[in-house]
Design a protein around this motif. Sequence first.
Motif, short mmCIF file in Angstrom:
data_model
loop_
_atom_site.label_atom_id
_atom_site.label_comp_id
_atom_site.label_asym_id
_atom_site.label_seq_id
_atom_site.Cartn_x
_atom_site.Cartn_y
_atom_site.Cartn_z
N CYS A 1 48.09 -83.07 36.85
CA CYS A 1 47.92 -83.93 38.03
C CYS A 1 46.44 -83.99 38.37
O CYS A 1 45.73 -83.00 38.22
CB CYS A 1 48.70 -83.34 39.21
SG CYS A 1 48.62 -84.36 40.71
N CYS B 1 45.10 -80.57 44.70
CA CYS B 1 45.42 -79.83 45.93
C CYS B 1 45.12 -78.34 45.73
O CYS B 1 45.44 -77.78 44.68
CB CYS B 1 46.88 -80.04 46.31
SG CYS B 1 47.28 -81.78 46.56
N CYS C 1 47.93 -75.69 44.68
CA CYS C 1 48.90 -76.08 43.65
C CYS C 1 48.46 -75.68 42.24
O CYS C 1 47.36 -76.02 41.80
CB CYS C 1 49.10 -77.60 43.72
SG CYS C 1 50.19 -78.24 42.45
FE1 SF4 Z 1 49.38 -82.96 42.38
FE2 SF4 Z 1 50.09 -80.52 43.04
FE3 SF4 Z 1 48.83 -82.03 44.81
FE4 SF4 Z 1 51.37 -82.64 44.15
S1 SF4 Z 1 50.65 -80.79 45.19
S2 SF4 Z 1 49.62 -84.04 44.32
S3 SF4 Z 1 51.35 -82.01 41.99
S4 SF4 Z 1 47.96 -81.30 42.87
#
Ligand code: SF4
Length: 345
Positions: free
Chosen positions: A105, A109, A112
């Motif tokens: 991704c 974040c 994460c």
């Molecule tokens: Fe991507 Fe993880 Fe943020 Fe969801 S929480 S947008 S999977 S970085």
Amino acid sequence: MTKPELTQRFLAEGLPRFRADQVYQWLHAKGAESFDEMTNLSKSLREALLQKYYIFGVTIEKKLVSAYDDTVKYLFRLDDGEYIESVLMHYHHGWTICISTQAGCRMGCAFCATGMGGLARNLRPSEMLSQITTAQRDNGIRISNIVLMGMGEPLDNYDNVMRFLELVSDVDGVGIGMRHISLSTCGIVSRIYELIERRPQFTLSVSLHAPNDALRSEMMPINRRWGVDELLEACRAYAEATHRRISFEYSLIKNKNDTDECARELAGKLKGMLCHVNLIPVNTVKGNGFERSSPGQIQRFIKILEDSGITATVRRTLGADINASCGQLRRKQKEGSDGTVQQDR
Ligand code: SF4
Ligand code: SAH
């Protein structure tokens, strides 16, 4: 392909319509992994299909079964050697699968595990379908609910995800209705407005995690593009247009976003909206230093929301012993213990 598309292709090749029905059923309803399995087709047709077409699916690389509950976690391998994760969970109403929409991704974040490695690539619609059919076949079960909450940001792979939703809900295929599907987004506001136009029947979950820009931007880079107020305005428009309750995800991190003050600010921002707050005790991921809130503080947080008329629940933790939260297995698979990238298998 959808059934009409497959039929059209077969007819154009001079093949009868019932052959398209058979192949569609093999691919979508039965989750066939090869043309060889399609035993009601003639050998020559199977060979002709093999020459011309390819089935993009997933294969099981690792499978972890929780000793605490029936949760199963899969590490799936894609045809180009990428890895993704899915989690199968057993609830009283049946089986739910949490699937990935991207390998990695790019949203970054802070809390994460998936975000740490960046984006490798988008998943094809068939690779999303295959996570479901492979898990069904492997366990001899029918899955009743899907959540798009695994690796990746579904609205960053918008076209493929929309196509997947169309395919998976087809009664001649996997046949899981939109009302049994949830899509979770970190808040790509432009896409939320596009979704509104489609009047979707699935549940929209929005990962909010903080009630103000200072805190949210620190945790989620996307917030620098679209701030909390802009996001909530889109959510209000969505709820009004679709009459569907939005679900807000809020991962509680000790001394960061779990204070009474944050709860009051959140309650103020959500007041009057058709919504529900899903509180998730944060999963500690190596290297980010985030800690879970205490049970007492979680209860205080809920009480403040409920006193303002906002419903909130704490998400039950499943598969705590098998790294069931996403991104962690893939990370282990890709990095050796010394941090170097491992060769295939
Ligand atoms: Fe991507 Fe993880 Fe943020 Fe969801 S929480 S947008 S999977 S970085
Ligand atoms: N990209 C989408 C969907 C995948 S993430 C999104 O961000 O919504 C699914 C959910 O897991 C999101 O709510 C995300 O914020 C949350 N999440 C990610 N890492 C987490 C962690 N370490 N602890 C708790 N929740 C986490």
